[in-house]
Design a protein around this motif. Structure first.
Motif, PDB file in Angstrom:
ATOM      1  N   ASN A  86       1.019  -1.274   0.016  1.00  0.00           N
ATOM      2  CA  ASN A  86       0.046  -0.028   0.024  1.00  0.00           C
ATOM      3  C   ASN A  86       0.941   1.243  -0.076  1.00  0.00           C
ATOM      4  N   ASN A  87       1.226   1.696  -1.135  1.00  0.00           N
ATOM      5  CA  ASN A  87       1.978   2.822  -1.268  1.00  0.00           C
ATOM      6  C   ASN A  87       1.511   4.231  -1.899  1.00  0.00           C
ATOM      7  N   ALA A  88       0.405   3.917  -2.587  1.00  0.00           N
ATOM      8  CA  ALA A  88      -0.396   5.273  -2.941  1.00  0.00           C
ATOM      9  C   ALA A  88      -0.700   6.328  -1.846  1.00  0.00           C
ATOM     10  N   GLY A  89      -0.328   7.382  -2.312  1.00  0.00           N
ATOM     11  CA  GLY A  89      -0.460   8.612  -0.927  1.00  0.00           C
ATOM     12  C   GLY A  89      -0.403   9.935  -1.352  1.00  0.00           C
ATOM     13  N   MET A 112      -5.869   6.725   3.974  1.00  0.00           N
ATOM     14  CA  MET A 112      -6.211   5.962   5.063  1.00  0.00           C
ATOM     15  C   MET A 112      -7.418   4.972   4.664  1.00  0.00           C
ATOM     16  N   LEU A 113      -8.250   5.518   3.847  1.00  0.00           N
ATOM     17  CA  LEU A 113      -9.636   4.857   3.570  1.00  0.00           C
ATOM     18  C   LEU A 113      -9.076   3.478   2.674  1.00  0.00           C
ATOM     19  N   ALA A 114      -8.534   3.883   1.521  1.00  0.00           N
ATOM     20  CA  ALA A 114      -8.188   2.949   0.535  1.00  0.00           C
ATOM     21  C   ALA A 114      -7.432   1.826   1.141  1.00  0.00           C
ATOM     22  N   LEU A 115      -6.314   2.237   1.962  1.00  0.00           N
ATOM     23  CA  LEU A 115      -5.303   1.488   2.275  1.00  0.00           C
ATOM     24  C   LEU A 115      -5.957   0.547   3.451  1.00  0.00           C
ATOM     25  N   ALA A 116      -6.874   0.962   4.155  1.00  0.00           N
ATOM     26  CA  ALA A 116      -7.763  -0.164   5.264  1.00  0.00           C
ATOM     27  C   ALA A 116      -8.401  -0.965   4.700  1.00  0.00           C
ATOM     28  N   ARG A 117      -9.216  -0.540   3.297  1.00  0.00           N
ATOM     29  CA  ARG A 117      -9.873  -1.533   2.521  1.00  0.00           C
ATOM     30  C   ARG A 117      -8.916  -2.515   2.128  1.00  0.00           C
ATOM     31  N   LEU A 118      -7.985  -2.082   1.390  1.00  0.00           N
ATOM     32  CA  LEU A 118      -7.108  -3.292   0.991  1.00  0.00           C
ATOM     33  C   LEU A 118      -6.671  -3.929   1.775  1.00  0.00           C
ATOM     34  N   LEU A 135       3.057  -4.570   3.141  1.00  0.00           N
ATOM     35  CA  LEU A 135       3.739  -3.438   3.408  1.00  0.00           C
ATOM     36  C   LEU A 135       2.753  -2.112   3.366  1.00  0.00           C
ATOM     37  N   ASN A 136       2.683  -1.295   4.503  1.00  0.00           N
ATOM     38  CA  ASN A 136       2.157  -0.266   4.250  1.00  0.00           C
ATOM     39  C   ASN A 136       3.015   0.870   4.348  1.00  0.00           C
ATOM     40  N   VAL A 137       2.887   2.004   3.457  1.00  0.00           N
ATOM     41  CA  VAL A 137       4.024   2.972   3.496  1.00  0.00           C
ATOM     42  C   VAL A 137       3.527   3.994   4.465  1.00  0.00           C
TER      43      VAL A 137
END
Length: 263
Positions: A86-89, A112-118, A135-137
């Protein structure tokens, strides 16, 4: 079934560097970003250079309908994802109350929201399979409040804390969760966030996206919980613990204000 590393925000900066570092190791990729043409060019290059399979999905993660479509595709099990990156930001700068709200909302939806949903969707599949890595960025910004970039700093604190919590919850299911907290990195981030990075250009804190990616894949091999490339950045991340909160707030605000492009 082929296994893939899914990388969001894969067309520039750390996301692109991570995609290349993973392809160099022979990993098949599923690259997600907004711009199809950029994705197609990168996929063709990586597939040719490293003889791996590179799939692409054009998806604006700030748009719930597009994100839901991607999640449905992943949940149908067409691809086996063994690494989720989850790199998009997004970043914004300036006084929070003076910002265009739609931009601030977009930051929340992507960071936050897209990262959490993924994490929720792909993590659930990984837990059922008994293996996988996430891996969360985040950023060194995650360790302190940051006036003049208030929403961005807060979003990265969310990513850090969510990742650490998920690591404890998912480890019994064979799923590793790591969080990357890079310091200043040469990329388009500063320009897009309306920040003036000229003062940072010669700083020893500044790293290239390739350096960050190399350190990250090595740390992933060791299933590190928190990955902070560069000893100076590690010092920067943990120094707020040594000072009272009121002082941390003031120092962070003063530093950030200096980098406002319009200041």
């Amino acid at each position: 079934m082929s296994r893939y590393a899914l990388v969001t925000g894969a067309t520039s900066g750390i996301g692109l560097a991570l995609a290349e570092a993973l392809a160099r190791r022979g990993r098949n990729l599923l690259l997600v970003a907004r711009h199809r043409e950029a994705l197609e060019a990168i996929a063709a290059e990586l597939a040719q250079r490293f003889s791996v399979e590179v799939l692409i999905r054009a998806c604006d993660l700030s748009k719930p309908i597009q994100l839901t479509g991607l999640l449905m595709e992943l949940e149908e099990g067409t691809y086996s994802i063994d690494l989720l990156v989850n790199n998009a930001g997004l970043g914004t700068s300036g006084a929070f109350v003076a910002q265009d709200w739609l931009q601030e909302q977009q930051l929340i939806e992507v960071n936050m929201l897209a990262l959490a949903r993924l994490c929720h969707s792909v993590g659930n599949v990984m837990a059922g399979q008994g293996n996988g890595q996430i891996l969360n960025v985040a950023s060194v910004a995650a360790f302190q409040p940051g006036a003049w970039m208030a929403n961005y700093y807060a979003s990265k604190a969310y990513v850090l804390h969510l990742s650490e919590a998920l690591r404890e919850e998912l480890k019994e299911h064979g799923v590793g969760v790591s969080v990357l907290c890079p310091g200043p990195t040469r990329s388009a981030f500063f320009r897009k966030a309306a920040l003036d990075d000229r003062r940072l250009a010669s700083s020893k804190l500044m790293m290239s996206a390739e350096e960050v990616a190399l350190a990250t894949v090595r740390a992933l091999d060791k299933n590190r919980a928190i990955i902070i490339p560069g000893w100076r950045n590690r010092l920067l991340a943990f120094s707020p613990k040594l000072a009272p909160r009121w002082l941390v707030r003031k120092i962070s605000a003063r530093i950030n204000r200096r980098f406002l492009a319009h200041h």
